[in-house]
Design a protein around this motif. Structure first.
Motif, PDB file in Angstrom:
ATOM      1  N   ASN A   1      57.888  32.911  27.278  1.00 55.14           N
ATOM      2  CA  ASN A   1      58.749  31.834  26.799  1.00 55.14           C
ATOM      3  C   ASN A   1      58.008  30.990  25.756  1.00 55.14           C
ATOM      4  N   TYR A   2      56.754  30.707  26.028  1.00 53.27           N
ATOM      5  CA  TYR A   2      55.903  29.956  25.090  1.00 53.27           C
ATOM      6  C   TYR A   2      55.757  30.696  23.763  1.00 53.27           C
ATOM      7  N   LEU A   3      55.512  31.989  23.818  1.00 47.30           N
ATOM      8  CA  LEU A   3      55.360  32.770  22.586  1.00 47.30           C
ATOM      9  C   LEU A   3      56.633  32.744  21.748  1.00 47.30           C
ATOM     10  N   ALA A   4      57.773  32.810  22.424  1.00 45.83           N
ATOM     11  CA  ALA A   4      59.048  32.800  21.696  1.00 45.83           C
ATOM     12  C   ALA A   4      59.287  31.459  21.024  1.00 45.83           C
ATOM     13  N   LEU A   5      59.023  30.355  21.748  1.00 47.17           N
ATOM     14  CA  LEU A   5      59.306  29.031  21.219  1.00 47.17           C
ATOM     15  C   LEU A   5      58.289  28.582  20.181  1.00 47.17           C
ATOM     16  N   ARG A   6      57.022  28.889  20.402  1.00 47.78           N
ATOM     17  CA  ARG A   6      55.961  28.391  19.522  1.00 47.78           C
ATOM     18  C   ARG A   6      55.659  29.327  18.353  1.00 47.78           C
ATOM     19  N   HIS A   7      55.753  30.638  18.594  1.00 42.32           N
ATOM     20  CA  HIS A   7      55.298  31.589  17.584  1.00 42.32           C
ATOM     21  C   HIS A   7      56.363  32.598  17.156  1.00 42.32           C
ATOM     22  N   GLN A   8      57.555  32.504  17.747  1.00 40.08           N
ATOM     23  CA  GLN A   8      58.621  33.462  17.443  1.00 40.08           C
ATOM     24  C   GLN A   8      58.135  34.898  17.638  1.00 40.08           C
TER      25      GLN A   8
ATOM     26  N   ASP B   1      68.455  39.322  23.543  1.00 46.79           N
ATOM     27  CA  ASP B   1      67.463  38.679  24.410  1.00 46.79           C
ATOM     28  C   ASP B   1      66.500  37.820  23.598  1.00 46.79           C
ATOM     29  N   LYS B   2      66.169  38.267  22.401  1.00 45.95           N
ATOM     30  CA  LYS B   2      65.282  37.482  21.533  1.00 45.95           C
ATOM     31  C   LYS B   2      65.923  36.149  21.167  1.00 45.95           C
ATOM     32  N   LYS B   3      67.205  36.162  20.875  1.00 46.15           N
ATOM     33  CA  LYS B   3      67.918  34.921  20.531  1.00 46.15           C
ATOM     34  C   LYS B   3      67.924  33.964  21.716  1.00 46.15           C
ATOM     35  N   LYS B   4      68.117  34.504  22.930  1.00 43.88           N
ATOM     36  CA  LYS B   4      68.135  33.672  24.129  1.00 43.88           C
ATOM     37  C   LYS B   4      66.785  33.016  24.340  1.00 43.88           C
ATOM     38  N   ARG B   5      65.699  33.791  24.183  1.00 43.56           N
ATOM     39  CA  ARG B   5      64.368  33.250  24.415  1.00 43.56           C
ATOM     40  C   ARG B   5      63.978  32.218  23.374  1.00 43.56           C
ATOM     41  N   SER B   6      64.376  32.410  22.115  1.00 44.52           N
ATOM     42  CA  SER B   6      63.985  31.506  21.048  1.00 44.52           C
ATOM     43  C   SER B   6      64.710  30.180  21.117  1.00 44.52           C
ATOM     44  N   THR B   7      65.786  30.101  21.918  1.00 43.45           N
ATOM     45  CA  THR B   7      66.539  28.839  22.050  1.00 43.45           C
ATOM     46  C   THR B   7      66.448  28.274  23.457  1.00 43.45           C
ATOM     47  N   LYS B   8      65.760  28.974  24.352  1.00 44.97           N
ATOM     48  CA  LYS B   8      65.677  28.547  25.750  1.00 44.97           C
ATOM     49  C   LYS B   8      64.792  27.292  25.871  1.00 44.97           C
TER      50      LYS B   8
END
Length: 275
Positions: A250-257, A267-274
């Protein structure tokens, strides 16, 4: 050098085998002395014994002190522990849990094996067949049981292959952890990244339930296992692993995409906005 009764190891904390063999699943793959190399087919002298292990927890066999930790091209990561006049080497390790100078007791977790475990033993500086040393330990354990003492210690061992929801992506996750995990911990520590509330609450619930069901201190606590968790807590350990790995992703998705290569675009879209 052959084992004699005068060489018997004395230990106040009792005795323990280096690992637990379940249902005969651990096989000795190479013995001590003159052997045929499994790859080159050449004869050579083998100074220890090899066991087919995969991420097994390795334990101290008696009262002792960690006398050496290092790495070599032949043995990889190795750890040496001195027990009186004996010095035992565990090699081809993935982790050495007990640091140099640490005093250990029988059953203390000291290391984690790789795909194989190579053991060498010396007595008063002279090399001996490790199987004779292990036979002595086993004999001492049987003697204690016949005298009415429990196995010292009578421990449940943990295998390190705790199943998680991310086993198929294990190699990719480990590569990401090598690169980003220190940064993740730093941001959690300084408050720049907040663990989601539902993750925190899930962890609280898991540890509260574990305490109620007496999953902690099931076995003798040690530096490597301060909560004394045993085999009964494996499902709990798996749930905690799932939560912690999931939060790291979750951290990787939000901080580093950054996302696992196996994730779908949805699933990528969900994680990047979670949150």
């Amino acid at each position: 050098m052959n084992y004699t009764q005068e060489m018997n190891l004395v230990s106040k904390s009792g005795y323990c085998m280096p690992f637990e063999e379940k249902n005969g699943e651990v096989k000795m793959t190479l013995g001590y002395g003159k052997q045929i190399h499994p790859v080159t087919q050449e004869e050579f002298f083998h100074h220890g014994v090899d066991f087919a292990t995969h991420r097994y927890i390795l334990t101290a066999v008696a009262d002792g002190v960690v006398s050496g930790i290092g790495s070599s091209p032949t043995h990889g990561l190795f750890q040496m522990i001195r027990y009186g006049k004996y010095e035992v080497a565990y090699t081809h390790l993935t982790h050495a849990l007990a640091t140099f100078g640490t005093r250990v007791k029988a059953g203390s977790m000291v290391a984690i094996s790789g795909d194989l475990l190579h053991i060498e033993v010396k007595h008063d500086g002279t090399e001996i067949n490790p199987m004779e040393f292990l036979a002595m330990l086993y004999s001492n354990l049987l003697t204690l049981r016949q005298q009415g003492h429990p196995s010292m210690p009578d421990l449940a061992f943990l295998e390190m292959d705790i199943p998680t929801d991310y086993d198929d992506d294990r190699e990719e996750i480990e590569e990401l952890m090598l690169r980003f995990y220190p940064e993740y911990l730093l941001e959690v520590g300084n408050g720049s990244y907040h663990v989601p509330e539902h993750t925190e609450q899930s962890l609280r619930n898991i540890f509260s339930l574990s305490a109620v069901k007496n999953y902690f201190y099931e076995m003798m606590p040690s530096l490597a296992n301060p909560l004394g968790i045993g085999e009964r807590s494996m499902p709990i350990a798996a749930r905690v692993q799932n939560l912690l790995i999931g939060d790291f992703l979750n951290y990787l998705a939000l901080r580093h995409q950054l996302f696992l290569s196996t994730l779908s675009e949805n699933d990528k879209k969900k994680r990047s906005t979670k949150p």
